[in-house]
Design a protein around this motif. Structure first.
Motif, PDB file in Angstrom:
ATOM      1  N   GLN A   1       0.839  -0.995  -0.421  1.00 26.99           N
ATOM      2  CA  GLN A   1      -0.188  -0.011   0.207  1.00 26.99           C
ATOM      3  C   GLN A   1       0.573   1.047  -0.141  1.00 26.99           C
ATOM      4  O   GLN A   1       0.827   2.676  -0.975  1.00 26.99           O
ATOM      5  N   ARG A   2       1.800   1.443   1.061  1.00 21.42           N
ATOM      6  CA  ARG A   2       2.563   2.844   1.677  1.00 21.42           C
ATOM      7  C   ARG A   2       3.733   3.038  -0.495  1.00 21.42           C
ATOM      8  O   ARG A   2       3.984   3.986  -0.515  1.00 21.42           O
ATOM      9  N   PHE A   3       4.201   1.388  -1.110  1.00 23.53           N
ATOM     10  CA  PHE A   3       4.923   1.693  -2.231  1.00 23.53           C
ATOM     11  C   PHE A   3       4.619   1.757  -4.191  1.00 23.53           C
ATOM     12  O   PHE A   3       4.731   2.298  -5.033  1.00 23.53           O
ATOM     13  N   SER A   4       2.681   1.720  -3.515  1.00 30.92           N
ATOM     14  CA  SER A   4       1.871   1.685  -4.712  1.00 30.92           C
ATOM     15  C   SER A   4       2.022   2.744  -5.339  1.00 30.92           C
ATOM     16  O   SER A   4       2.001   4.265  -4.909  1.00 30.92           O
ATOM     17  N   GLY A   5       2.926   2.446  -7.100  1.00 33.05           N
ATOM     18  CA  GLY A   5       2.558   3.643  -7.254  1.00 33.05           C
ATOM     19  C   GLY A   5       4.381   4.640  -7.492  1.00 33.05           C
ATOM     20  O   GLY A   5       4.816   5.321  -8.176  1.00 33.05           O
ATOM     21  N   GLN A   6       5.179   4.157  -6.620  1.00 29.01           N
ATOM     22  CA  GLN A   6       6.124   4.400  -6.165  1.00 29.01           C
ATOM     23  C   GLN A   6       7.414   4.016  -7.176  1.00 29.01           C
ATOM     24  O   GLN A   6       7.182   2.168  -7.230  1.00 29.01           O
ATOM     25  N   THR A   7       8.472   4.761  -7.144  1.00 33.65           N
ATOM     26  CA  THR A   7       9.702   4.161  -8.639  1.00 33.65           C
ATOM     27  C   THR A   7      11.359   3.537  -7.127  1.00 33.65           C
ATOM     28  O   THR A   7      11.068   4.052  -6.013  1.00 33.65           O
ATOM     29  N   VAL A   8      11.347   2.615  -7.588  1.00 32.71           N
ATOM     30  CA  VAL A   8      12.460   1.439  -6.350  1.00 32.71           C
ATOM     31  C   VAL A   8      13.642   1.708  -7.685  1.00 32.71           C
ATOM     32  O   VAL A   8      13.452   1.097  -8.922  1.00 32.71           O
ATOM     33  N   VAL A   9      14.462   1.999  -7.379  1.00 35.24           N
ATOM     34  CA  VAL A   9      15.890   2.086  -8.636  1.00 35.24           C
ATOM     35  C   VAL A   9      16.752   0.941  -7.667  1.00 35.24           C
ATOM     36  O   VAL A   9      16.804   1.019  -6.393  1.00 35.24           O
ATOM     37  N   ILE A  10      16.759  -0.021  -8.567  1.00 30.89           N
ATOM     38  CA  ILE A  10      18.184  -1.652  -8.161  1.00 30.89           C
ATOM     39  C   ILE A  10      19.212  -1.192  -8.754  1.00 30.89           C
ATOM     40  O   ILE A  10      19.027  -1.691  -9.893  1.00 30.89           O
ATOM     41  N   LYS A  11      20.513  -1.077  -8.248  1.00 33.06           N
ATOM     42  CA  LYS A  11      21.708  -1.674  -8.570  1.00 33.06           C
ATOM     43  C   LYS A  11      21.594  -3.062  -8.171  1.00 33.06           C
ATOM     44  O   LYS A  11      21.658  -4.003  -7.261  1.00 33.06           O
ATOM     45  N   TYR A  12      21.991  -4.091  -9.473  1.00 31.98           N
ATOM     46  CA  TYR A  12      21.569  -5.218 -10.205  1.00 31.98           C
ATOM     47  C   TYR A  12      23.360  -6.312  -9.954  1.00 31.98           C
ATOM     48  O   TYR A  12      23.714  -5.757 -11.758  1.00 31.98           O
ATOM     49  N   GLY A  13      24.052  -6.755  -9.425  1.00 31.59           N
ATOM     50  CA  GLY A  13      25.609  -6.972  -9.533  1.00 31.59           C
ATOM     51  C   GLY A  13      25.316  -8.031  -8.893  1.00 31.59           C
ATOM     52  O   GLY A  13      24.459  -8.764  -7.662  1.00 31.59           O
ATOM     53  N   GLY A  14      27.504  -8.440  -8.698  1.00 25.91           N
ATOM     54  CA  GLY A  14      27.704  -9.756  -7.780  1.00 25.91           C
ATOM     55  C   GLY A  14      26.976 -10.895  -8.144  1.00 25.91           C
ATOM     56  O   GLY A  14      26.680 -11.467  -9.220  1.00 25.91           O
ATOM     57  N   ASN A  15      26.793 -11.498  -6.492  1.00 28.42           N
ATOM     58  CA  ASN A  15      26.782 -12.679  -7.465  1.00 28.42           C
ATOM     59  C   ASN A  15      25.232 -13.384  -7.834  1.00 28.42           C
ATOM     60  O   ASN A  15      24.691 -14.388  -8.956  1.00 28.42           O
ATOM     61  N   ALA A  16      24.385 -12.789  -8.131  1.00 24.24           N
ATOM     62  CA  ALA A  16      22.488 -12.347  -8.289  1.00 24.24           C
ATOM     63  C   ALA A  16      22.663 -12.280  -9.914  1.00 24.24           C
ATOM     64  O   ALA A  16      21.740 -12.639 -10.404  1.00 24.24           O
ATOM     65  N   MET A  17      24.031 -11.584 -10.528  1.00 23.42           N
ATOM     66  CA  MET A  17      24.180 -12.267 -12.089  1.00 23.42           C
ATOM     67  C   MET A  17      24.733 -12.817 -12.696  1.00 23.42           C
ATOM     68  O   MET A  17      25.184 -13.020 -14.106  1.00 23.42           O
ATOM     69  N   VAL A  18      25.186 -14.393 -11.533  1.00 19.60           N
ATOM     70  CA  VAL A  18      26.165 -14.937 -11.713  1.00 19.60           C
ATOM     71  C   VAL A  18      25.105 -16.733 -11.955  1.00 19.60           C
ATOM     72  O   VAL A  18      25.391 -17.460 -12.622  1.00 19.60           O
ATOM     73  N   GLU A  19      24.789 -16.953 -10.605  1.00 23.19           N
ATOM     74  CA  GLU A  19      24.207 -17.637 -10.097  1.00 23.19           C
ATOM     75  C   GLU A  19      22.781 -17.752 -10.681  1.00 23.19           C
ATOM     76  O   GLU A  19      22.280 -16.968 -10.497  1.00 23.19           O
ATOM     77  N   GLU A  20      22.430 -18.828 -11.451  1.00 22.22           N
ATOM     78  CA  GLU A  20      21.044 -19.274 -11.883  1.00 22.22           C
ATOM     79  C   GLU A  20      20.088 -19.052 -11.379  1.00 22.22           C
ATOM     80  O   GLU A  20      19.003 -18.477 -11.785  1.00 22.22           O
ATOM     81  N   SER A  21      19.881 -19.341 -10.262  1.00 17.70           N
ATOM     82  CA  SER A  21      18.570 -19.705  -9.977  1.00 17.70           C
ATOM     83  C   SER A  21      19.006 -18.710  -8.927  1.00 17.70           C
ATOM     84  O   SER A  21      17.598 -17.563  -9.098  1.00 17.70           O
ATOM     85  N   LEU A  22      19.808 -17.629  -8.998  1.00 14.98           N
ATOM     86  CA  LEU A  22      19.578 -15.876  -8.239  1.00 14.98           C
ATOM     87  C   LEU A  22      19.285 -15.407  -9.454  1.00 14.98           C
ATOM     88  O   LEU A  22      18.457 -14.641  -9.053  1.00 14.98           O
ATOM     89  N   LYS A  23      19.785 -15.245 -10.298  1.00 12.92           N
ATOM     90  CA  LYS A  23      18.346 -14.862 -11.826  1.00 12.92           C
ATOM     91  C   LYS A  23      17.648 -14.886 -12.046  1.00 12.92           C
ATOM     92  O   LYS A  23      16.953 -14.028 -11.669  1.00 12.92           O
TER      93      LYS A  23
END
Length: 294
Positions: A19-41
């Motif tokens: 409810q609080r963040f509906s319509g709001q923008t969230v900017v996410i920097k994507y990097g590290g292992n989250a970009m490497v491991e298939e399950s995390l991708k």
């Protein structure tokens, strides 16, 4: 029945955040292992898609340092770093742009689209998104009375952000995925820019509710290596001053503090190695990282 009640409790816990963040923008920097491991991708793509589905507007800014290094190695070019920054000559800049705006960006877009989202890949050159200036690097040297100026090539800093294209995509239910390559307005020269700094600048320009930096650490740790979940800007500055926050964590924390000073409501450093870390941080009471506020 107990398991079902637990699931229901999780959904109810998320309700006030949705409810609080509906319509709001969230900017996410994507990097590290989250970009490497298939399950995390996969879990990252699902998180981003779900945020958009429930009315929150995610903007993704990604890195790609390891991928750049791998391709440079394949073509026989030696990587060089000064003060942690990649020396980027003309040939290296071509590789950087090809990897970031091509290979990495399009893979992330494809993953989000596969998860049911509507992602659009951009570099900072598209629509004049990221106007850059050459970054000046200095180094103290005993041979000189004044700091030595080091030329690291096509390494830039953000000069300005043109949010028009992001607003258009947001209004049409698309998810922007941005490669941190900027350009100079006068000569159209390309510049490689630190993805954390690009994410912070975009968050400020959009008046985002949140900036989230995915890392390969839990968040900010105290002297006993325990996670500190919340900071005010003053508290974080004090930890930097006394050395508790040190090394590679300093620029990330500084990026968060700059975003807060620039009008972003909250900034987060979270562990991208945790599946669905974004949802856990944004939509639960406990979270999985460190959050900064004014």
């Amino acid at each position: 029945m107990k398991h079902m009640n637990s699931r229901a409790s999780t959904l109810i816990e998320a309700l006030p955040y949705l409810q609080r963040f509906s319509g709001q923008t969230v900017v996410i920097k994507y990097g590290g292992n989250a970009m490497v491991e298939e399950s995390l991708k996969e879990s990252f793509a699902m998180d981003i898609t779900l945020l958009k589905q429930v009315g929150i507007n995610p903007v993704v800014v990604h890195g790609g340092g390891p991928q750049i290094g791998n391709l440079l190695k394949k073509i026989g070019k030696q990587a060089e770093f000064i003060n942690g920054m990649r020396v980027t000559d003309d040939e290296t800049m071509d590789v950087v742009e090809m990897v970031l705006a091509g290979l990495v960006n399009k893979e992330i877009v494809a993953n989000i689209n596969r998860a049911g989202g509507k992602a659009v890949g951009l570099s900072g050159k598209d629509g004049g998104l990221i106007c850059a200036r050459k970054l000046t690097v200095t180094r103290n040297s005993p041979e000189f009375d004044v700091p030595e100026i080091i030329d690291v090539g096509h390494v830039g800093k953000v000069h300005s952000i043109n949010t028009e294209i992001l607003r258009l995509l947001e209004s049409d239910k698309f998810i922007p995925v941005i490669a941190p390559v900027g350009y100079h307005k006068d000569d159209s020269q390309s510049y490689n820019i630190n993805a954390d700094l690009v994410a912070g600048a975009i968050a400020q320009a959009l008046g985002a509710a949140k900036l989230v930096l995915l890392t390969d650490v839990q968040g900010v740790l105290d002297a006993d290596k325990n996670l500190r979940s919340k900071f005010t800007a003053d508290e974080a500055q004090a930890w930097i001053a006394d050395g508790t926050i040190s090394g590679g964590m300093i620029p990330k924390v500084t990026c968060c503090l700059d975003a807060i000073a620039g009008g972003v409501s909250r900034a987060h450093i979270i562990d991208g190695r945790v599946p669905h870390a974004i949802l856990l941080e944004l939509l639960t009471d406990e979270g999985v990282g460190t959050v900064f506020s004014a």
